[in-house]
Design a protein around this motif. Sequence first.
Motif, PDB file in Angstrom:
ATOM      1  N   PHE A 106       0.857  -1.177   0.000  1.00 53.11           N
ATOM      2  CA  PHE A 106       0.000   0.000   0.000  1.00 53.11           C
ATOM      3  C   PHE A 106       0.894   1.228   0.000  1.00 53.11           C
ATOM      4  CE2 PHE A 106      -2.372  -3.495   1.635  1.00 53.11           C
ATOM      5  CZ  PHE A 106      -3.625  -3.347   1.058  1.00 53.11           C
ATOM      6  N   ILE A 107       0.590   2.174  -0.879  1.00 52.24           N
ATOM      7  CA  ILE A 107       1.450   3.332  -1.074  1.00 52.24           C
ATOM      8  C   ILE A 107       0.618   4.601  -0.953  1.00 52.24           C
ATOM      9  CG2 ILE A 107       3.049   4.488  -2.654  1.00 52.24           C
ATOM     10  CD1 ILE A 107       3.437   1.764  -4.054  1.00 52.24           C
ATOM     11  N   GLN A 108       1.130   5.566  -0.211  1.00 47.54           N
ATOM     12  CA  GLN A 108       0.498   6.881  -0.090  1.00 47.54           C
ATOM     13  C   GLN A 108       0.827   7.650  -1.370  1.00 47.54           C
ATOM     14  OE1 GLN A 108      -0.950   7.950   3.129  1.00 47.54           O
ATOM     15  NE2 GLN A 108      -1.905   9.514   1.858  1.00 47.54           N
ATOM     16  N   ALA A 109      -0.003   7.454  -2.398  1.00 47.87           N
ATOM     17  CA  ALA A 109       0.211   8.077  -3.703  1.00 47.87           C
ATOM     18  C   ALA A 109      -1.063   7.936  -4.513  1.00 47.87           C
ATOM     19  CB  ALA A 109       1.373   7.399  -4.424  1.00 47.87           C
ATOM     20  N   THR A 110      -1.098   8.624  -5.633  1.00 49.01           N
ATOM     21  CA  THR A 110      -2.218   8.478  -6.554  1.00 49.01           C
ATOM     22  C   THR A 110      -1.896   7.376  -7.563  1.00 49.01           C
ATOM     23  OG1 THR A 110      -1.351  10.023  -8.192  1.00 49.01           O
ATOM     24  CG2 THR A 110      -2.696  10.963  -6.387  1.00 49.01           C
ATOM     25  N   GLY A 168      13.730 -10.362  -4.662  1.00 43.65           N
ATOM     26  CA  GLY A 168      13.873  -9.181  -5.505  1.00 43.65           C
ATOM     27  C   GLY A 168      12.692  -8.231  -5.477  1.00 43.65           C
ATOM     28  N   TRP A 169      11.484  -8.757  -5.712  1.00 48.70           N
ATOM     29  CA  TRP A 169      10.329  -7.870  -5.767  1.00 48.70           C
ATOM     30  C   TRP A 169      10.096  -7.101  -4.466  1.00 48.70           C
ATOM     31  CZ3 TRP A 169       8.866  -5.776  -9.861  1.00 48.70           C
ATOM     32  CH2 TRP A 169       8.772  -6.444 -11.074  1.00 48.70           C
ATOM     33  N   PRO A 170      10.134  -7.722  -3.282  1.00 48.00           N
ATOM     34  CA  PRO A 170       9.943  -6.926  -2.066  1.00 48.00           C
ATOM     35  C   PRO A 170      10.980  -5.816  -1.916  1.00 48.00           C
ATOM     36  CG  PRO A 170       9.623  -9.241  -1.586  1.00 48.00           C
ATOM     37  CD  PRO A 170      10.173  -9.168  -2.982  1.00 48.00           C
ATOM     38  N   SER A 171      12.210  -6.077  -2.323  1.00 52.63           N
ATOM     39  CA  SER A 171      13.258  -5.051  -2.235  1.00 52.63           C
ATOM     40  C   SER A 171      12.965  -3.884  -3.161  1.00 52.63           C
ATOM     41  CB  SER A 171      14.620  -5.660  -2.587  1.00 52.63           C
ATOM     42  OG  SER A 171      14.978  -6.658  -1.676  1.00 52.63           O
ATOM     43  N   VAL A 172      12.658  -4.190  -4.405  1.00 48.90           N
ATOM     44  CA  VAL A 172      12.356  -3.144  -5.390  1.00 48.90           C
ATOM     45  C   VAL A 172      11.126  -2.347  -4.969  1.00 48.90           C
ATOM     46  CG1 VAL A 172      11.566  -2.769  -7.767  1.00 48.90           C
ATOM     47  CG2 VAL A 172      13.478  -4.318  -7.308  1.00 48.90           C
ATOM     48  N   LEU A 173      10.085  -3.045  -4.540  1.00 50.68           N
ATOM     49  CA  LEU A 173       8.846  -2.356  -4.194  1.00 50.68           C
ATOM     50  C   LEU A 173       8.962  -1.557  -2.899  1.00 50.68           C
ATOM     51  CD1 LEU A 173       6.414  -5.137  -5.388  1.00 50.68           C
ATOM     52  CD2 LEU A 173       6.977  -2.981  -6.544  1.00 50.68           C
ATOM     53  N   ALA A 174       9.820  -1.987  -1.981  1.00 53.63           N
ATOM     54  CA  ALA A 174      10.086  -1.171  -0.784  1.00 53.63           C
ATOM     55  C   ALA A 174      10.751   0.140  -1.188  1.00 53.63           C
ATOM     56  CB  ALA A 174      10.975  -1.941   0.196  1.00 53.63           C
ATOM     57  N   ASN A 175      11.686   0.061  -2.133  1.00 57.48           N
ATOM     58  CA  ASN A 175      12.349   1.268  -2.635  1.00 57.48           C
ATOM     59  C   ASN A 175      11.354   2.173  -3.366  1.00 57.48           C
ATOM     60  OD1 ASN A 175      14.972   1.795  -1.914  1.00 57.48           O
ATOM     61  ND2 ASN A 175      15.877   0.955  -3.760  1.00 57.48           N
ATOM     62  N   LEU A 176      10.474   1.579  -4.179  1.00 61.40           N
ATOM     63  CA  LEU A 176       9.449   2.347  -4.893  1.00 61.40           C
ATOM     64  C   LEU A 176       8.537   3.061  -3.896  1.00 61.40           C
ATOM     65  CD1 LEU A 176       7.622   3.162  -7.305  1.00 61.40           C
ATOM     66  CD2 LEU A 176       6.552   0.915  -7.087  1.00 61.40           C
ATOM     67  N   LYS A 177       8.052   2.335  -2.913  1.00 62.32           N
ATOM     68  CA  LYS A 177       7.165   2.916  -1.898  1.00 62.32           C
ATOM     69  C   LYS A 177       7.850   4.075  -1.175  1.00 62.32           C
ATOM     70  CE  LYS A 177       4.818   1.547   2.417  1.00 62.32           C
ATOM     71  NZ  LYS A 177       3.567   2.259   2.230  1.00 62.32           N
ATOM     72  N   SER A 178       9.090   3.859  -0.755  1.00 64.26           N
ATOM     73  CA  SER A 178       9.834   4.909  -0.065  1.00 64.26           C
ATOM     74  C   SER A 178      10.009   6.143  -0.950  1.00 64.26           C
ATOM     75  CB  SER A 178      11.194   4.381   0.385  1.00 64.26           C
ATOM     76  OG  SER A 178      11.894   5.376   1.095  1.00 64.26           O
ATOM     77  N   GLU A 213       6.658   8.010  -1.298  1.00 62.82           N
ATOM     78  CA  GLU A 213       6.149   8.604  -0.058  1.00 62.82           C
ATOM     79  C   GLU A 213       7.071   9.649   0.543  1.00 62.82           C
ATOM     80  OE1 GLU A 213       3.285   4.941   1.403  1.00 62.82           O
ATOM     81  OE2 GLU A 213       5.197   5.230   2.426  1.00 62.82           O
ATOM     82  N   THR A 214       8.383   9.528   0.311  1.00 58.87           N
ATOM     83  CA  THR A 214       9.325  10.458   0.957  1.00 58.87           C
ATOM     84  C   THR A 214      10.159  11.274  -0.032  1.00 58.87           C
ATOM     85  OG1 THR A 214      11.223   8.937   1.040  1.00 58.87           O
ATOM     86  CG2 THR A 214       9.597   8.795   2.850  1.00 58.87           C
ATOM     87  N   GLY A 215      10.171  10.846  -1.289  1.00 56.20           N
ATOM     88  CA  GLY A 215      11.023  11.513  -2.273  1.00 56.20           C
ATOM     89  C   GLY A 215      12.418  10.928  -2.331  1.00 56.20           C
ATOM     90  N   HIS A 216      12.671   9.890  -1.515  1.00 61.93           N
ATOM     91  CA  HIS A 216      14.000   9.268  -1.463  1.00 61.93           C
ATOM     92  C   HIS A 216      13.852   7.752  -1.419  1.00 61.93           C
ATOM     93  CE1 HIS A 216      15.648  13.203  -0.476  1.00 61.93           C
ATOM     94  NE2 HIS A 216      14.697  13.309   0.442  1.00 61.93           N
ATOM     95  N   VAL A 217      14.803   7.058  -2.035  1.00 57.68           N
ATOM     96  CA  VAL A 217      14.838   5.605  -1.881  1.00 57.68           C
ATOM     97  C   VAL A 217      15.430   5.291  -0.512  1.00 57.68           C
ATOM     98  CG1 VAL A 217      14.985   5.147  -4.362  1.00 57.68           C
ATOM     99  CG2 VAL A 217      17.093   5.408  -3.030  1.00 57.68           C
ATOM    100  N   LEU A 218      15.387   4.052  -0.117  1.00 60.56           N
ATOM    101  CA  LEU A 218      15.943   3.639   1.170  1.00 60.56           C
ATOM    102  C   LEU A 218      17.444   3.924   1.209  1.00 60.56           C
ATOM    103  CD1 LEU A 218      13.980   0.303   1.507  1.00 60.56           C
ATOM    104  CD2 LEU A 218      13.588   2.414   2.780  1.00 60.56           C
ATOM    105  N   SER A 219      17.973   4.150   2.394  1.00 58.28           N
ATOM    106  CA  SER A 219      19.376   4.554   2.537  1.00 58.28           C
ATOM    107  C   SER A 219      20.367   3.468   2.162  1.00 58.28           C
ATOM    108  CB  SER A 219      19.650   5.033   3.960  1.00 58.28           C
ATOM    109  OG  SER A 219      19.388   3.993   4.881  1.00 58.28           O
ATOM    110  N   GLN A 220      19.918   2.231   2.135  1.00 56.48           N
ATOM    111  CA  GLN A 220      20.751   1.142   1.630  1.00 56.48           C
ATOM    112  C   GLN A 220      19.833   0.184   0.878  1.00 56.48           C
ATOM    113  OE1 GLN A 220      21.755  -0.113   5.797  1.00 56.48           O
ATOM    114  NE2 GLN A 220      21.727  -2.112   4.833  1.00 56.48           N
ATOM    115  N   GLY A 221      20.406  -0.524  -0.078  1.00 58.33           N
ATOM    116  CA  GLY A 221      19.597  -1.430  -0.883  1.00 58.33           C
ATOM    117  C   GLY A 221      19.106  -2.609  -0.071  1.00 58.33           C
ATOM    118  N   PRO A 222      17.780  -2.843  -0.023  1.00 60.08           N
ATOM    119  CA  PRO A 222      17.257  -3.983   0.737  1.00 60.08           C
ATOM    120  C   PRO A 222      17.807  -5.313   0.231  1.00 60.08           C
ATOM    121  CG  PRO A 222      15.468  -2.588  -0.056  1.00 60.08           C
ATOM    122  CD  PRO A 222      16.730  -2.066  -0.643  1.00 60.08           C
TER     123      PRO A 222
END
Length: 165
Positions: free
Chosen positions: A12-16, A125-135, A138-147
């Motif tokens: 779930f992503i806070q986005a349109t 792979g998919w959870p890592s990529v999608l966590a980065n997409l969500k971040s 929602e924040t304008g930044h990817v995660l600080s390190q690659g999941p």
Amino acid sequence: MSDRPTFVYVTFIQATPEQVWHALTDADVTAQYWAEHSNVSDWQVGSAWEHPRTDGSGIVDLVGTVLEAAPPRKLMITRTGPNEERPDGPGQVTFDIEPHGDIVRLTVTHENLADHDEHVSVSAGWPSVLANLKSLLETGHVLSQGPWEMYAEMRAARMARNDPR
């Protein structure tokens, strides 16, 4: 599709829906959350798409065809290695984008996986990529390190213990 393994991931992503669609289909945005790759296509049904490295090498690690493009709700592509011949055909990835108020439910379904090893790979792979997409959305930044770094470390530790999971 045959009786091959399938992987499904929901976030779930806070986005349109339009923001999520743009993030899935814009090469510059995909390069941010895929870290070392981007997704390149004109996203028209029947068009090719590529997953090239962003290091300038020109190497394309994955290719496919756009099967369905219904912005901003659904994108379906085939996915395989550039010279890979699969008896049961390529994998298929569907992105379903469902709005609910001011959030989006993004469901990624990866079907027709070749085997257990590919299922294990995409399950990391998919959870890592999608966590980065969500971040990113929602924040304008990817995660600080690659999941995926965490998965690689866990996998190396398991292999050292002779545990092939």
